[in-house]
Scaffold this motif. Structure first.
Motif, PDB file in Angstrom:
ATOM      1  N   UNK A 151       0.829  -1.207   0.000  1.00 24.26           N
ATOM      2  CA  UNK A 151       0.000   0.000   0.000  1.00 24.26           C
ATOM      3  C   UNK A 151       0.864   1.257   0.000  1.00 24.26           C
ATOM      4  N   UNK A 152       2.081   1.154   0.548  1.00 24.98           N
ATOM      5  CA  UNK A 152       3.053   2.236   0.404  1.00 24.98           C
ATOM      6  C   UNK A 152       3.325   2.451  -1.083  1.00 24.98           C
ATOM      7  N   UNK A 153       3.463   1.350  -1.816  1.00 20.89           N
ATOM      8  CA  UNK A 153       3.721   1.416  -3.251  1.00 20.89           C
ATOM      9  C   UNK A 153       2.504   1.894  -4.035  1.00 20.89           C
ATOM     10  N   UNK A 154       1.306   1.632  -3.500  1.00 20.98           N
ATOM     11  CA  UNK A 154       0.109   2.174  -4.146  1.00 20.98           C
ATOM     12  C   UNK A 154       0.180   3.693  -4.126  1.00 20.98           C
ATOM     13  N   UNK A 155       0.665   4.246  -3.004  1.00 22.52           N
ATOM     14  CA  UNK A 155       0.848   5.690  -2.918  1.00 22.52           C
ATOM     15  C   UNK A 155       1.873   6.193  -3.917  1.00 22.52           C
ATOM     16  N   UNK A 156       2.987   5.452  -4.061  1.00 24.09           N
ATOM     17  CA  UNK A 156       4.023   5.874  -5.001  1.00 24.09           C
ATOM     18  C   UNK A 156       3.574   5.696  -6.450  1.00 24.09           C
ATOM     19  N   UNK A 157       2.606   4.823  -6.672  1.00 27.45           N
ATOM     20  CA  UNK A 157       2.077   4.612  -8.019  1.00 27.45           C
ATOM     21  C   UNK A 157       1.149   5.748  -8.427  1.00 27.45           C
ATOM     22  N   UNK A 158       0.318   6.172  -7.510  1.00 29.83           N
ATOM     23  CA  UNK A 158      -0.654   7.231  -7.802  1.00 29.83           C
ATOM     24  C   UNK A 158       0.017   8.606  -7.870  1.00 29.83           C
ATOM     25  N   UNK A 273       4.711   1.450  -9.530  1.00 29.67           N
ATOM     26  CA  UNK A 273       3.603   0.502  -9.527  1.00 29.67           C
ATOM     27  C   UNK A 273       4.086  -0.936  -9.559  1.00 29.67           C
ATOM     28  N   UNK A 274       5.217  -1.159 -10.228  1.00 28.13           N
ATOM     29  CA  UNK A 274       5.797  -2.493 -10.243  1.00 28.13           C
ATOM     30  C   UNK A 274       6.155  -2.961  -8.855  1.00 28.13           C
ATOM     31  N   UNK A 275       6.619  -2.034  -8.031  1.00 29.14           N
ATOM     32  CA  UNK A 275       6.930  -2.359  -6.643  1.00 29.14           C
ATOM     33  C   UNK A 275       5.672  -2.781  -5.911  1.00 29.14           C
ATOM     34  N   UNK A 276       4.563  -2.120  -6.201  1.00 29.13           N
ATOM     35  CA  UNK A 276       3.288  -2.492  -5.586  1.00 29.13           C
ATOM     36  C   UNK A 276       2.874  -3.902  -6.003  1.00 29.13           C
ATOM     37  N   UNK A 277       3.003  -4.210  -7.290  1.00 27.88           N
ATOM     38  CA  UNK A 277       2.643  -5.540  -7.781  1.00 27.88           C
ATOM     39  C   UNK A 277       3.462  -6.618  -7.069  1.00 27.88           C
ATOM     40  N   UNK A 278       4.774  -6.391  -6.997  1.00 25.63           N
ATOM     41  CA  UNK A 278       5.648  -7.357  -6.355  1.00 25.63           C
ATOM     42  C   UNK A 278       5.389  -7.508  -4.872  1.00 25.63           C
ATOM     43  N   UNK A 279       4.989  -6.432  -4.213  1.00 22.58           N
ATOM     44  CA  UNK A 279       4.752  -6.504  -2.768  1.00 22.58           C
ATOM     45  C   UNK A 279       3.466  -7.246  -2.451  1.00 22.58           C
ATOM     46  N   UNK A 280       2.435  -7.057  -3.266  1.00 23.38           N
ATOM     47  CA  UNK A 280       1.222  -7.848  -3.059  1.00 23.38           C
ATOM     48  C   UNK A 280       1.532  -9.330  -3.257  1.00 23.38           C
ATOM     49  N   UNK A 281       2.297  -9.624  -4.309  1.00 22.18           N
ATOM     50  CA  UNK A 281       2.688 -11.017  -4.559  1.00 22.18           C
ATOM     51  C   UNK A 281       3.572 -11.541  -3.438  1.00 22.18           C
ATOM     52  N   UNK A 373      11.488  -1.884 -15.228  1.00 18.86           N
ATOM     53  CA  UNK A 373      11.274  -3.228 -14.696  1.00 18.86           C
ATOM     54  C   UNK A 373      11.951  -3.483 -13.365  1.00 18.86           C
ATOM     55  N   UNK A 374      13.010  -2.728 -13.073  1.00 17.61           N
ATOM     56  CA  UNK A 374      13.697  -2.892 -11.784  1.00 17.61           C
ATOM     57  C   UNK A 374      12.725  -2.644 -10.637  1.00 17.61           C
ATOM     58  N   UNK A 375      11.753  -1.752 -10.856  1.00 22.00           N
ATOM     59  CA  UNK A 375      10.766  -1.450  -9.821  1.00 22.00           C
ATOM     60  C   UNK A 375      10.002  -2.677  -9.367  1.00 22.00           C
ATOM     61  N   UNK A 376       9.700  -3.587 -10.296  1.00 21.45           N
ATOM     62  CA  UNK A 376       8.976  -4.809  -9.952  1.00 21.45           C
ATOM     63  C   UNK A 376       9.799  -5.660  -8.988  1.00 21.45           C
ATOM     64  N   UNK A 377      11.119  -5.671  -9.183  1.00 22.74           N
ATOM     65  CA  UNK A 377      11.985  -6.516  -8.363  1.00 22.74           C
ATOM     66  C   UNK A 377      12.494  -5.804  -7.110  1.00 22.74           C
TER      67      UNK A 377
END
Length: 466
Positions: A151-158, A273-281, A373-377
């Motif tokens: 959810x921290x990453x959701x903030x950084x995505x928006x 947003x990639x960070x958010x995806x990876x953190x939920x996973x 893509x680094x953001x996802x990892x």
């Protein structure tokens, strides 16, 4: 009210904080190109934004650590709740200072406001991260922290979309110049922080304390998982923030995409947003859920998270197709990691090294998507490093947490070092700096099982609330 229910509601409340400081932290990536143009700054001068903001983390954490050596752990004395309230109020004051900074059109005033804002976030980090970690079973600590960090990453995505729209388009198009386009947005942020502080004053949170006598001294440093982990946090936040700070300018290079800031900012949403995806996973991958159900939920959340980013970015589907390939690679990496914190961290570090190297030595949209893509990892790095580092610290947990937050100094120094290098050898080649950061992260991930303490002390919940 049952214990389990208390923990669930407390986690929901705390997660809102992670969202808020994620949003404001990512706003720095919008401020950098904006103020760089307004004040005609060099790269290294623009990086003073991150230097002052994250330098505050170091100063605030250093003061906290010194206090813990002299008088014992402050959080153990005032409680997590009061620590969070103090952090919210200080952060609110920092936001309010943006108004006079824009009014007087002084770059130094903006830097001072960012420093105060960073001090507030420092207190929030010291109090909230370990609180989430101990708010339940130690075995699922990484899972809980990954969820909150998502959810921290959701903030950084928006933030790049919403904040970028306010600053670059709405207020700027209404004639706000000389930095004045940031006045109203940060004034609103300040009011929100004060209101949330008031809410926290009156809500009930479970109280966790160490039942042993608080021990003064530098005991936390005797744990190798913490000492090496402190360096890993330095490298992680340094590399992550450096990439985010330069991404808009990188996309604007003629040999990459040649896009204007107002357009390039939308791609920044895919990085964070990639960070958010990876953190939920990651929250699911490190949980105790049954394997088939776990992977199905990870896939579903990845698709839904991508849909959210795609929706708010407003881009064409064909443009973002390479991003889906990166998400697929992330899913495979989680499976190979087998829910092991250190192994997954090392694997993600390795993939990040390859992606940055490709971004340095290639061009066009391929180079851009490699860097994005680094953001996802990046996703699980903070939470995995943090939980590995404080494992077994017992009564030294908050002291160790302050050391880890102190290491956020990396976000102040690494972008500045890259900025100096970018001014001398070019922006694209300067990404060798974050690449070196991820080499250490890979090392820490794969070797961390050898350093984790066998100390069995754990924080225990005490009946009652504060």
């Amino acid at each position: 009210m049952g214990t389990s229910k208390n923990y669930t509601s407390s986690l929901i409340i705390l997660t809102t904080l992670f969202f808020m400081w994620g949003f404001l932290t990512c706003m720095n990536d919008i401020l950098i190109p904006y103020l760089k143009e307004i004040f005609d700054l060099k790269y290294w001068q623009a990086m003073l934004i991150q230097f002052c903001f994250f330098g505050a983390y170091f100063i605030g954490s250093l003061v906290y650590y010194i206090l813990s050596l002299r008088i014992g752990d402050p959080i153990n004395k005032i409680g997590y709740k009061n620590g969070i309230i103090i952090g919210l109020v200080v952060a609110g004051v920092g936001c309010f200072l943006f108004y006079p900074a824009a009014q007087f059109k002084l770059y130094g005033f903006f830097l001072a406001a960012l420093f105060i804002l960073g001090l507030g976030f420092t207190m929030l980090q010291i109090a909230a991260n370990p609180y989430v970690s101990i708010l339940g079973s130690p075995e699922t600590a990484s899972s809980r922290l990954n969820l909150s960090q998502a959810f921290n990453s959701l903030g950084t995505t928006i933030a790049p979309i919403f904040g970028g729209y306010l600053i670059y388009e709405y207020f700027f198009s209404h004639g706000e110049t000389g930095g004045e386009a940031v006045k109203i947005p940060y004034l609103v942020f300040g009011i929100i922080f004060i209101l949330v502080a008031i809410v926290f004053k009156f809500i009930k949170l479970p109280e966790f304390v160490n039942e042993d006598e608080v021990v003064k001294g530098k005991g936390a440093l005797k744990f190798k998982n913490l000492s090496y982990g402190t360096v890993a946090i330095f490298m992680y936040v340094g590399g992550e923030v450096a990439i985010g700070s330069f991404l808009i300018n990188f996309i604007g290079l003629d040999e990459i995409m040649g896009l204007k800031e107002s357009v390039a900012k939308n791609f920044l949403a895919y990085y964070w947003g990639g960070t958010m995806i990876g953190r939920f996973s990651g929250a699911l991958s490190l949980s105790a859920m049954e394997k088939t159900k776990k992977y199905a939920m990870m896939l579903l959340l990845s698709v839904l998270s991508f849909g959210l980013i795609f929706f708010i970015s407003g881009m064409e589907f064909n443009t973002v197709l390479p991003y889906l390939g990166i998400i697929a690679l992330n899913f495979v990496a989680f499976i190979v990691g087998k829910g092991l914190s250190g192994r997954t961290l090392g694997l993600f570090g390795t993939i990040s090294i390859v992606l940055i190297a490709l971004a340095i030595f290639s061009s066009g949209s391929f180079a851009m998507w490699c860097l994005i893509g680094v953001g996802v990892f990046n996703s699980i790095m903070w939470s995995n490093i943090f939980t590995i580092a404080i494992d077994g610290l017992g009564k030294f947990t908050s002291q160790g947490s302050s050391l880890l937050v102190m290491a956020i100094l990396g976000a102040a120094l690494v972008p500045l070092i890259q900025g100096i290098l970018a001014d001398n050898i070019g922006l694209q080649a300067s990404f060798i700096v974050p690449l070196c950061c991820y080499i250490y992260i890979m090392f820490y991930g794969f070797y961390s099982p050898k350093w984790k303490s066998n100390n069995s002390e754990q924080l225990k919940p005490k009946a009652g609330f504060h």
